[in-house]
Write a protein that holds these residues in place. Structure first.
Motif, PDB file in Angstrom:
ATOM      1  N   ARG A  97       0.849  -1.192   0.000  1.00  0.00           N
ATOM      2  CA  ARG A  97       0.000   0.000   0.000  1.00  0.00           C
ATOM      3  C   ARG A  97       0.884   1.242   0.000  1.00  0.00           C
ATOM      4  N   VAL A  98       0.813   1.991  -1.089  1.00  0.00           N
ATOM      5  CA  VAL A  98       1.666   3.157  -1.285  1.00  0.00           C
ATOM      6  C   VAL A  98       0.799   4.403  -1.274  1.00  0.00           C
ATOM      7  N   THR A  99       1.173   5.385  -0.479  1.00  0.00           N
ATOM      8  CA  THR A  99       0.436   6.644  -0.457  1.00  0.00           C
ATOM      9  C   THR A  99       1.347   7.793  -0.874  1.00  0.00           C
ATOM     10  N   THR A 100       0.797   8.694  -1.658  1.00  0.00           N
ATOM     11  CA  THR A 100       1.491   9.919  -2.040  1.00  0.00           C
ATOM     12  C   THR A 100       0.436  10.920  -2.506  1.00  0.00           C
ATOM     13  N   THR A 101       0.883  12.092  -2.912  1.00  0.00           N
ATOM     14  CA  THR A 101      -0.061  13.126  -3.337  1.00  0.00           C
ATOM     15  C   THR A 101      -0.656  12.787  -4.697  1.00  0.00           C
ATOM     16  N   ILE A 102      -1.782  13.405  -5.003  1.00  0.00           N
ATOM     17  CA  ILE A 102      -2.441  13.165  -6.293  1.00  0.00           C
ATOM     18  C   ILE A 102      -1.512  13.557  -7.443  1.00  0.00           C
ATOM     19  N   GLY A 103      -0.872  14.701  -7.318  1.00  0.00           N
ATOM     20  CA  GLY A 103      -0.006  15.173  -8.396  1.00  0.00           C
ATOM     21  C   GLY A 103       1.168  14.253  -8.635  1.00  0.00           C
ATOM     22  N   PHE A 104       1.931  13.959  -7.597  1.00  0.00           N
ATOM     23  CA  PHE A 104       3.121  13.118  -7.765  1.00  0.00           C
ATOM     24  C   PHE A 104       2.729  11.705  -8.165  1.00  0.00           C
ATOM     25  N   GLY A 105       1.642  11.208  -7.588  1.00  0.00           N
ATOM     26  CA  GLY A 105       1.226   9.851  -7.900  1.00  0.00           C
ATOM     27  C   GLY A 105       0.772   9.666  -9.332  1.00  0.00           C
ATOM     28  N   THR A 106      -0.009  10.604  -9.849  1.00  0.00           N
ATOM     29  CA  THR A 106      -0.530  10.474 -11.214  1.00  0.00           C
ATOM     30  C   THR A 106       0.491  10.882 -12.269  1.00  0.00           C
ATOM     31  N   LEU A 107       1.315  11.893 -11.972  1.00  0.00           N
ATOM     32  CA  LEU A 107       2.184  12.464 -12.998  1.00  0.00           C
ATOM     33  C   LEU A 107       3.594  11.886 -13.012  1.00  0.00           C
ATOM     34  N   TRP A 108       4.072  11.387 -11.873  1.00  0.00           N
ATOM     35  CA  TRP A 108       5.436  10.850 -11.841  1.00  0.00           C
ATOM     36  C   TRP A 108       5.468   9.354 -11.532  1.00  0.00           C
ATOM     37  N   LEU A 109       4.795   8.936 -10.474  1.00  0.00           N
ATOM     38  CA  LEU A 109       4.926   7.551 -10.023  1.00  0.00           C
ATOM     39  C   LEU A 109       4.188   6.560 -10.913  1.00  0.00           C
ATOM     40  N   ALA A 110       2.902   6.764 -11.141  1.00  0.00           N
ATOM     41  CA  ALA A 110       2.100   5.782 -11.886  1.00  0.00           C
ATOM     42  C   ALA A 110       2.670   5.472 -13.276  1.00  0.00           C
ATOM     43  N   PRO A 111       3.126   6.476 -14.053  1.00  0.00           N
ATOM     44  CA  PRO A 111       3.671   6.151 -15.377  1.00  0.00           C
ATOM     45  C   PRO A 111       4.927   5.282 -15.326  1.00  0.00           C
ATOM     46  N   ARG A 112       5.592   5.205 -14.183  1.00  0.00           N
ATOM     47  CA  ARG A 112       6.820   4.417 -14.062  1.00  0.00           C
ATOM     48  C   ARG A 112       6.591   3.014 -13.511  1.00  0.00           C
ATOM     49  N   LEU A 113       5.400   2.740 -13.036  1.00  0.00           N
ATOM     50  CA  LEU A 113       5.129   1.449 -12.408  1.00  0.00           C
ATOM     51  C   LEU A 113       5.235   0.248 -13.345  1.00  0.00           C
ATOM     52  N   ALA A 159      -1.035   2.884   5.619  1.00  0.00           N
ATOM     53  CA  ALA A 159      -0.310   2.572   4.392  1.00  0.00           C
ATOM     54  C   ALA A 159       1.016   1.946   4.794  1.00  0.00           C
ATOM     55  N   ASP A 160       1.679   1.284   3.829  1.00  0.00           N
ATOM     56  CA  ASP A 160       2.973   0.652   4.111  1.00  0.00           C
ATOM     57  C   ASP A 160       4.135   1.599   3.861  1.00  0.00           C
ATOM     58  N   VAL A 161       4.036   2.378   2.817  1.00  0.00           N
ATOM     59  CA  VAL A 161       5.129   3.267   2.446  1.00  0.00           C
ATOM     60  C   VAL A 161       4.534   4.547   1.876  1.00  0.00           C
ATOM     61  N   ALA A 162       5.214   5.651   2.111  1.00  0.00           N
ATOM     62  CA  ALA A 162       4.708   6.950   1.659  1.00  0.00           C
ATOM     63  C   ALA A 162       5.800   7.716   0.930  1.00  0.00           C
ATOM     64  N   ILE A 163       5.378   8.497  -0.055  1.00  0.00           N
ATOM     65  CA  ILE A 163       6.245   9.503  -0.662  1.00  0.00           C
ATOM     66  C   ILE A 163       5.592  10.842  -0.364  1.00  0.00           C
ATOM     67  N   GLU A 179      -3.863  10.955  -2.208  1.00  0.00           N
ATOM     68  CA  GLU A 179      -4.625  11.986  -1.513  1.00  0.00           C
ATOM     69  C   GLU A 179      -3.651  12.931  -0.829  1.00  0.00           C
ATOM     70  N   GLU A 180      -4.136  14.138  -0.580  1.00  0.00           N
ATOM     71  CA  GLU A 180      -3.280  15.139   0.049  1.00  0.00           C
ATOM     72  C   GLU A 180      -3.148  14.900   1.552  1.00  0.00           C
ATOM     73  N   ARG A 181      -4.112  14.197   2.141  1.00  0.00           N
ATOM     74  CA  ARG A 181      -4.040  13.910   3.574  1.00  0.00           C
ATOM     75  C   ARG A 181      -2.854  12.999   3.855  1.00  0.00           C
ATOM     76  N   VAL A 182      -2.135  13.285   4.925  1.00  0.00           N
ATOM     77  CA  VAL A 182      -0.994  12.468   5.323  1.00  0.00           C
ATOM     78  C   VAL A 182      -1.506  11.255   6.102  1.00  0.00           C
ATOM     79  N   LEU A 183      -1.342  10.074   5.547  1.00  0.00           N
ATOM     80  CA  LEU A 183      -1.797   8.865   6.209  1.00  0.00           C
ATOM     81  C   LEU A 183      -0.823   8.465   7.321  1.00  0.00           C
ATOM     82  N   ASP A 184      -1.359   7.794   8.316  1.00  0.00           N
ATOM     83  CA  ASP A 184      -0.582   7.409   9.498  1.00  0.00           C
ATOM     84  C   ASP A 184       0.113   6.073   9.234  1.00  0.00           C
TER      85      ASP A 184
END
Length: 301
Positions: free
Chosen positions: A94-110, A138-142, A127-132
């Motif tokens: 379970r990976v959490t990060t912001t909408i922008g970084f997740g959609t524009l940088w991370l997802a295209p590289r998966l 979540a397991d890992v966060a950017i 999501e913009e909310r910081v998960l605990d």
């Protein structure tokens, strides 16, 4: 306290229905109901309000559900550590990060990560909310700032600046602004300063607003800003890492940019030995190194 009854109570509270909980647990509705009643009798408390549309937790039920939820998260963490193979990478991450970084940088590289580890199952939570992380939301966060919790392993990945970009077609049609004052002849596309975003980005947007920009398009995430720019709507405030992946973007007013935004990867100390975490961490770091190399080559050329 009977663990089976607690496990069944948790499933009912989570599903809000005896029937749905029974389906998940492969038990009949009557068996689930019997276990819940037995738990209520042992605690001498009513855990659910029952009505036609389902079940609602009582105050006592909420207290118990908070406890079982924390227990389940700890069990999930233990299970993940036990299942991590010494040689293989598999299972859910379970990976959490912001909408922008997740959609524009991370997802295209998966795709590259899945090609190497086809049995990996990634749950990407944007999501913009910081998960605990210590509570296993979540397991890992950017994250776009250094995590504050002391019991996290953290690694600084890179720095980002918010900059101004426009499409080549837009600039050919409307012309390249030479100074910030020229922005009054263009439409600005950005996040609303009041929306959830990195502080440096909001500060830059507020500064740009002082140049009397006549036309404005605000979006609540950077993916929407990018779409507006690519469709020639105006000049957008976007993270600089997009320059590599979207060659149609042209940097506008290079001297105008936000302060530095640090990007951190973080995960709980208890997952230090997780092979899934290690695989994801190494993958992200490799992609960051390639990104830095490309940006340096572009700067020299």
């Amino acid at each position: 306290m009977d663990w089976d009854k607690l496990r069944i109570f948790h499933a009912v509270a989570d599903a809000g229905s005896l029937t749905h909980a029974g389906d998940q647990l492969h038990l009949s509705q009557s068996a689930v109901s019997r276990q819940v009643r037995g738990l209520e009798e042992s605690l001498n408390a009513t855990l659910f309000h029952r009505h036609a549309r389902g079940l609602i937790l009582t105050e006592q039920g909420e207290l118990l559900f908070d406890a079982t939820r924390a227990m389940m998260k700890r069990l999930d963490a233990a299970t993940a550590r036990i299942r991590d193979s010494e040689e293989e990478v598999f299972g859910e991450l379970r990976v959490t990060t912001t909408i922008g970084f997740g959609t524009l940088w991370l997802a295209p590289r998966l795709p590259d990560l899945y090609e190497k580890y086809p049995d990996l199952k990634i749950d990407l939570m944007l999501e913009e909310r910081v998960l605990d992380l210590p509570m296993r939301e979540a397991d890992v966060a950017i994250r776009m700032k250094e995590p504050s919790q002391a019991d996290l392993i953290r690694k600084r990945l890179m720095s980002v600046h918010m900059c101004l970009f426009a499409s080549r077609d837009y600039l050919e049609d409307r012309g390249m602004p030479e100074t910030p004052d020229d922005l009054h002849e263009h439409r600005l596309i950005c996040q609303n300063p009041r929306s959830a975003q990195v502080g440096a980005g909001a500060t830059l947007v507020n500064e740009l607003m002082t140049y009397d920009v006549p036309s404005l398009l605000t979006v609540n995430n950077y993916f929407g800003v990018l779409q507006g720019v690519l469709h020639n709507l105006g000049i957008g405030v976007l993270p600089d890492y997009l320059a590599r992946d979207f060659p149609d973007l042209v940097r506008v007013l290079p001297e105008v940019h936000s302060g530095e935004v640090p990007v951190f990867l973080a995960y709980p100390e208890e997952l230090r030995q997780s092979k899934r975490i290690s695989a994801f961490r190494d993958f992200v770091q490799k992609e960051i190194m390639e990104y830095r190399k490309t940006m340096k080559e572009q700067a020299v050329s």
